[in-house]
Write a protein that holds these residues in place. Structure first.
Motif, PDB file in Angstrom:
ATOM      1  N   HIS A 150       7.507  -4.704  -1.970  1.00  0.00           N
ATOM      2  CA  HIS A 150       6.592  -5.184  -0.920  1.00  0.00           C
ATOM      3  C   HIS A 150       5.264  -5.588  -1.548  1.00  0.00           C
ATOM      4  CE1 HIS A 150       9.050  -4.028   2.470  1.00  0.00           C
ATOM      5  NE2 HIS A 150       9.287  -2.865   1.887  1.00  0.00           N
ATOM      6  N   ILE A 151       4.821  -4.743  -2.471  1.00  0.00           N
ATOM      7  CA  ILE A 151       3.503  -4.976  -3.074  1.00  0.00           C
ATOM      8  C   ILE A 151       3.481  -6.288  -3.850  1.00  0.00           C
ATOM      9  CG2 ILE A 151       1.878  -4.085  -4.817  1.00  0.00           C
ATOM     10  CD1 ILE A 151       2.587  -1.275  -3.785  1.00  0.00           C
ATOM     11  N   ARG A 152       4.551  -6.579  -4.546  1.00  0.00           N
ATOM     12  CA  ARG A 152       4.564  -7.811  -5.357  1.00  0.00           C
ATOM     13  C   ARG A 152       4.391  -9.066  -4.494  1.00  0.00           C
ATOM     14  NH1 ARG A 152       8.934  -6.387 -10.147  1.00  0.00           N
ATOM     15  NH2 ARG A 152       7.680  -4.708 -10.991  1.00  0.00           N
ATOM     16  N   ASN A 153       4.868  -9.006  -3.253  1.00  0.00           N
ATOM     17  CA  ASN A 153       4.699 -10.164  -2.370  1.00  0.00           C
ATOM     18  C   ASN A 153       3.288 -10.271  -1.805  1.00  0.00           C
ATOM     19  OD1 ASN A 153       7.243 -11.301  -2.512  1.00  0.00           O
ATOM     20  ND2 ASN A 153       8.073  -9.747  -1.128  1.00  0.00           N
ATOM     21  N   LEU A 154       2.587  -9.137  -1.813  1.00  0.00           N
ATOM     22  CA  LEU A 154       1.259  -9.108  -1.190  1.00  0.00           C
ATOM     23  C   LEU A 154       0.129  -9.300  -2.182  1.00  0.00           C
ATOM     24  CD1 LEU A 154       1.878  -5.926   0.963  1.00  0.00           C
ATOM     25  CD2 LEU A 154       1.540  -8.232   1.838  1.00  0.00           C
ATOM     26  N   LEU A 155       0.505  -9.318  -3.454  1.00  0.00           N
ATOM     27  CA  LEU A 155      -0.495  -9.232  -4.497  1.00  0.00           C
ATOM     28  C   LEU A 155      -0.548 -10.499  -5.352  1.00  0.00           C
ATOM     29  CD1 LEU A 155      -2.030  -6.551  -5.586  1.00  0.00           C
ATOM     30  CD2 LEU A 155      -0.412  -6.760  -7.459  1.00  0.00           C
ATOM     31  N   GLY A 156      -1.753 -10.960  -5.653  1.00  0.00           N
ATOM     32  CA  GLY A 156      -1.928 -12.023  -6.639  1.00  0.00           C
ATOM     33  C   GLY A 156      -2.584 -11.400  -7.854  1.00  0.00           C
ATOM     34  N   TYR A 157      -2.012 -11.613  -9.038  1.00  0.00           N
ATOM     35  CA  TYR A 157      -2.541 -10.972 -10.247  1.00  0.00           C
ATOM     36  C   TYR A 157      -2.822 -12.041 -11.296  1.00  0.00           C
ATOM     37  CZ  TYR A 157      -2.441  -8.059 -14.514  1.00  0.00           C
ATOM     38  OH  TYR A 157      -2.733  -7.449 -15.712  1.00  0.00           O
ATOM     39  N   MET A 158      -4.043 -12.065 -11.747  1.00  0.00           N
ATOM     40  CA  MET A 158      -4.409 -13.009 -12.808  1.00  0.00           C
ATOM     41  C   MET A 158      -4.740 -12.192 -14.050  1.00  0.00           C
ATOM     42  SD  MET A 158      -7.303 -15.886 -12.366  1.00  0.00           S
ATOM     43  CE  MET A 158      -8.290 -16.294 -13.758  1.00  0.00           C
ATOM     44  N   PRO A 159      -3.820 -12.141 -15.022  1.00  0.00           N
ATOM     45  CA  PRO A 159      -4.047 -11.308 -16.206  1.00  0.00           C
ATOM     46  C   PRO A 159      -5.208 -11.826 -17.055  1.00  0.00           C
ATOM     47  CG  PRO A 159      -1.784 -12.106 -16.098  1.00  0.00           C
ATOM     48  CD  PRO A 159      -2.574 -12.867 -15.092  1.00  0.00           C
ATOM     49  N   GLY A 160      -5.675 -10.971 -17.951  1.00  0.00           N
ATOM     50  CA  GLY A 160      -6.831 -11.328 -18.779  1.00  0.00           C
ATOM     51  C   GLY A 160      -6.554 -12.508 -19.688  1.00  0.00           C
ATOM     52  N   LYS A 161      -5.419 -12.478 -20.363  1.00  0.00           N
ATOM     53  CA  LYS A 161      -5.111 -13.598 -21.258  1.00  0.00           C
ATOM     54  C   LYS A 161      -4.500 -14.722 -20.426  1.00  0.00           C
ATOM     55  CE  LYS A 161      -4.919 -11.263 -25.568  1.00  0.00           C
ATOM     56  NZ  LYS A 161      -4.648  -9.846 -25.263  1.00  0.00           N
TER      57      LYS A 161
END
Ligand code: ATP
Length: 308
Positions: free
Chosen positions: A74-85
């Motif tokens: 569920h969380i993966r659909n709700l989350l946008g993640y922009m990694p450092g690199k």
């Protein structure tokens, strides 16, 4: 749906390295929150746990009410993640990268234009350029567009402005403010202390711990000592001489000056100046100044090291 984040006693180690030592933190729906700390503070580890890419050793967290471990899908659909690199495909064009991320999330660019239009319009002129050939600022904008393509409720941005020029940094923060206005909860990790002032609340982090958690103004109001900016001709020698002064409480280099606090309640500036002259310093200027976030961080860090 309320996109609140609740973190309870979260710990993570890599072998002997304790990257996170029992983090407790609540982030409210729609907040623009800053995780501020130097390299190695534990910011990326916390993000990777929240993004469900790592498992904690102990503790828990919920995002939008979903458990980070048991309900990670569920969380993966709700989350946008922009990694450092820079995490996009350098050999694909801007448009190809964008389409790729849309496909992964089973959506289409045109269905999500409302959310990303302002940012997309800035990179659209370069849509056929390879991502690897974009400037630092443009890469960050593309990465942000890709992180937003599935209309996340929560956005995690790991050092989004590192290596980006000042103008692009300002533009980036403006974009974050307009995303916040759309109700997205945003956590930004940054080593730049001055960016703390652009957040509603911040956690100052060091060695896997939160040293302070408050609004930027609240953190600054916790700095109780009189602070002085001292300048002299030889800044390095000035630093050494001040560190050797018997009443020195804290002495840190800060650009072209040294930031200084004294152990005494009533600081004798003339005595301090005489001491520096006796050490051969000249062109000394001492000014009382207001503390910034970096001064607060240094003070908290010093306090923490003494307690450890
Ligand atoms: N995969 C790993 N294996 C071993 N140690 C690690 C690993 N990842 C991180 N660490 C260590 O854990 C600590 C926290 O690192 P983390 O990357 O979370 O901090 P950070 O604040 O994001 O800093 P940075 O900007 O350098 O990534 C550091 O001491 C780091 O060296």
């Amino acid at each position: 749906m309320k996109s609140k984040i609740s973190i309870t006693n979260l710990s993570k180690s890599y072998g002997d390295v304790q990257a996170l030592k029992g983090i407790n933190l609540d982030i409210e729906h729609g907040e623009l929150f800053g995780l501020i700390g130097p390299d190695g503070a534990g910011k990326t580890s916390l993000f990777r746990l929240l993004a469900t890419l790592l498992l904690p050793d102990s503790g828990s967290a919920t995002l939008c009410g979903f458990d980070m471990v048991k309900e990670y899908k569920h969380i993966r659909n709700l989350l946008g993640y922009m990694p450092g690199k820079f995490s996009l495909y350098q050999d694909l064009s801007v448009l190809e990268n964008f389409n790729f991320f849309a496909t992964v999330f089973n959506t289409k660019i045109e269905d999500n234009m409302d959310m990303i239009r302002d940012i997309w319009l800035q990179i659209e002129p370069f849509k056929h350029r390879l991502a690897g050939k974009l400037s630092g600022g443009m890469k960050q904008k593309l990465a942000l567009c890709c992180a937003l393509i599935h209309q996340p409720k929560i956005l995690l941005l790991d050092e989004p402005t590192t290596g980006v020029d000042v103008v692009s940094r300002n533009e980036f923060w403006q974009m974050l403010k307009s995303l916040k206005a759309k109700g997205i909860t945003i956590i930004v990790a940054t080593p730049y202390m001055d960016e703390a002032n652009l957040c509603e609340r911040v956690a100052l982090m060091q060695n896997g711990e939160i040293l302070s958690l408050d609004t930027p103004a609240g953190i600054i109001s916790g700095f109780k000592k009189d602070l002085y900016a001292i300048q002299g001709q030889d800044i390095y020698q000035l630093l050494l001489d001040l560190r050797a002064y018997p009443y020195a409480n804290s002495v840190f280099p800060f650009g072209q000056s040294v930031h200084y606090t004294d152990t005494r309640e009533d600081v004798s500036l003339s005595e301090l100046k005489d001491y520096l002259i006796s050490k051969g310093q000249n062109k000394i200027e001492i000014k009382r100044i207001t503390a910034g976030i970096e001064d607060c961080f240094m003070a908290l860090s010093q306090q923490n090291n003494v307690q450890a």
